[in-house]
Design a protein around this motif. Structure first.
Motif, short mmCIF file in Angstrom:
data_model
loop_
_atom_site.label_atom_id
_atom_site.label_comp_id
_atom_site.label_asym_id
_atom_site.label_seq_id
_atom_site.Cartn_x
_atom_site.Cartn_y
_atom_site.Cartn_z
N MET A 278 8.61 -10.36 0.07
CA MET A 278 7.19 -10.40 -0.25
C MET A 278 6.36 -10.44 1.03
N GLY A 279 6.80 -11.22 2.00
CA GLY A 279 6.08 -11.31 3.27
C GLY A 279 5.98 -9.97 3.96
N ALA A 280 7.06 -9.19 3.96
CA ALA A 280 7.05 -7.88 4.62
C ALA A 280 6.05 -6.95 3.94
N VAL A 281 6.04 -6.94 2.63
CA VAL A 281 5.10 -6.11 1.89
C VAL A 281 3.68 -6.61 2.14
N TRP A 282 3.49 -7.90 2.12
CA TRP A 282 2.20 -8.55 2.34
C TRP A 282 1.62 -8.16 3.69
N GLY A 283 2.41 -8.30 4.74
CA GLY A 283 1.95 -7.96 6.08
C GLY A 283 1.55 -6.50 6.20
N ALA A 284 2.34 -5.62 5.59
CA ALA A 284 2.02 -4.18 5.63
C ALA A 284 0.72 -3.90 4.89
N LEU B 17 -5.03 -2.37 4.73
CA LEU B 17 -6.39 -2.64 4.25
C LEU B 17 -7.29 -3.21 5.34
N GLY B 18 -6.69 -3.79 6.37
CA GLY B 18 -7.49 -4.44 7.41
C GLY B 18 -8.16 -5.70 6.92
N LYS B 19 -7.52 -6.38 5.96
CA LYS B 19 -8.10 -7.60 5.37
C LYS B 19 -7.01 -8.64 5.19
N ARG B 20 -7.41 -9.92 5.27
CA ARG B 20 -6.49 -11.03 5.00
C ARG B 20 -6.35 -11.21 3.50
N LEU B 21 -5.13 -11.43 3.07
CA LEU B 21 -4.84 -11.54 1.65
C LEU B 21 -4.07 -12.82 1.34
N LYS B 22 -4.14 -13.21 0.10
CA LYS B 22 -3.31 -14.29 -0.44
C LYS B 22 -2.27 -13.61 -1.30
N GLY B 23 -1.00 -14.04 -1.21
CA GLY B 23 0.05 -13.39 -1.98
C GLY B 23 0.82 -14.36 -2.85
N ASP C 39 -9.65 -6.96 -8.57
CA ASP C 39 -9.55 -7.55 -7.23
C ASP C 39 -8.10 -7.81 -6.81
N VAL C 40 -7.15 -7.40 -7.63
CA VAL C 40 -5.75 -7.70 -7.38
C VAL C 40 -4.98 -6.41 -7.05
N ILE C 41 -4.20 -6.48 -5.99
CA ILE C 41 -3.28 -5.38 -5.67
C ILE C 41 -1.90 -5.85 -6.08
N LYS C 42 -1.25 -5.06 -6.94
CA LYS C 42 0.08 -5.41 -7.42
C LYS C 42 1.09 -4.42 -6.85
N PHE D 179 -1.58 -9.54 -4.62
CA PHE D 179 -2.36 -9.88 -3.44
C PHE D 179 -3.83 -9.84 -3.78
N THR D 180 -4.54 -10.90 -3.35
CA THR D 180 -5.99 -10.97 -3.54
C THR D 180 -6.64 -11.29 -2.20
#
Length: 155
Positions: free
Chosen positions: A118-124, A129-135, A91-94, A152-153
């Motif tokens: 990290m925020g820039a990578v997170w937003g992309a 994925l079209g999903k909200r993530l926690k980073g 469930d984790v994207i690294k 990111f999960t």
């Protein structure tokens, strides 16, 4: 409304100037508020980048996404960081990065986290994925890691 362009200097400025802005923000707002602001700004940048690259809602593998982001954020693009690889582990994207803006010029064992990067990578990744993530920034080159790793999960 037309954009004002810098004819001679172009789009880029130095890491030294950006890091000075970060230090000034930390002095004025405190570390935590600055980290929140920079991560949020990075996420907005990453979302816009994914849109510009045509990655929003695209059926693209993480490997292909890594290639496109590596070009856009690396030596041929904005030089924010090098994207080495993006892996899905359960469930984790690294996202494995190196030469990040955040780590540049920092002493070893610094406690600095990668906020804007990290925020820039997170937003992309969220847009792809079209999903909200926690980073979280789980591994740092400043503290002995081979990479700066962002995990990111799903929320």
């Amino acid at each position: 409304m037309p954009e004002l362009l810098r004819k001679e200097l172009g789009e880029f400025s130095s890491i030294v100037c950006f890091k000075a802005a970060i230090s000034g923000m930390e002095e004025a707002l405190g570390e935590k508020a600055t980290a929140i602001a920079l991560t949020t700004a990075g996420r907005a940048r990453g979302k816009k980048l994914a849109e510009t690259l045509g990655l929003v809602g695209a059926s693209i593998s993480l490997e292909n996404a890594a290639e496109k982001l590596a070009v856009a954020l690396g030596a041929e693009g904005t030089r924010l960081c090098k994207i080495e690889k993006i892996l899905s582990e359960g469930d984790v994207i690294k996202v494995y990065t190196s030469e990040t803006l955040c780590s540049a010029g920092e002493p070893l064992n610094s406690t600095r986290k990668c906020t804007f990067t990290m925020g820039a990578v997170w937003g992309a990744i969220e847009q792809i994925l079209g999903k909200r993530l926690k980073g979280v920034h789980s591994e740092s080159v400043l503290r002995g890691g081979d990479y700066d790793v962002f995990e990111f999960t799903l929320l």
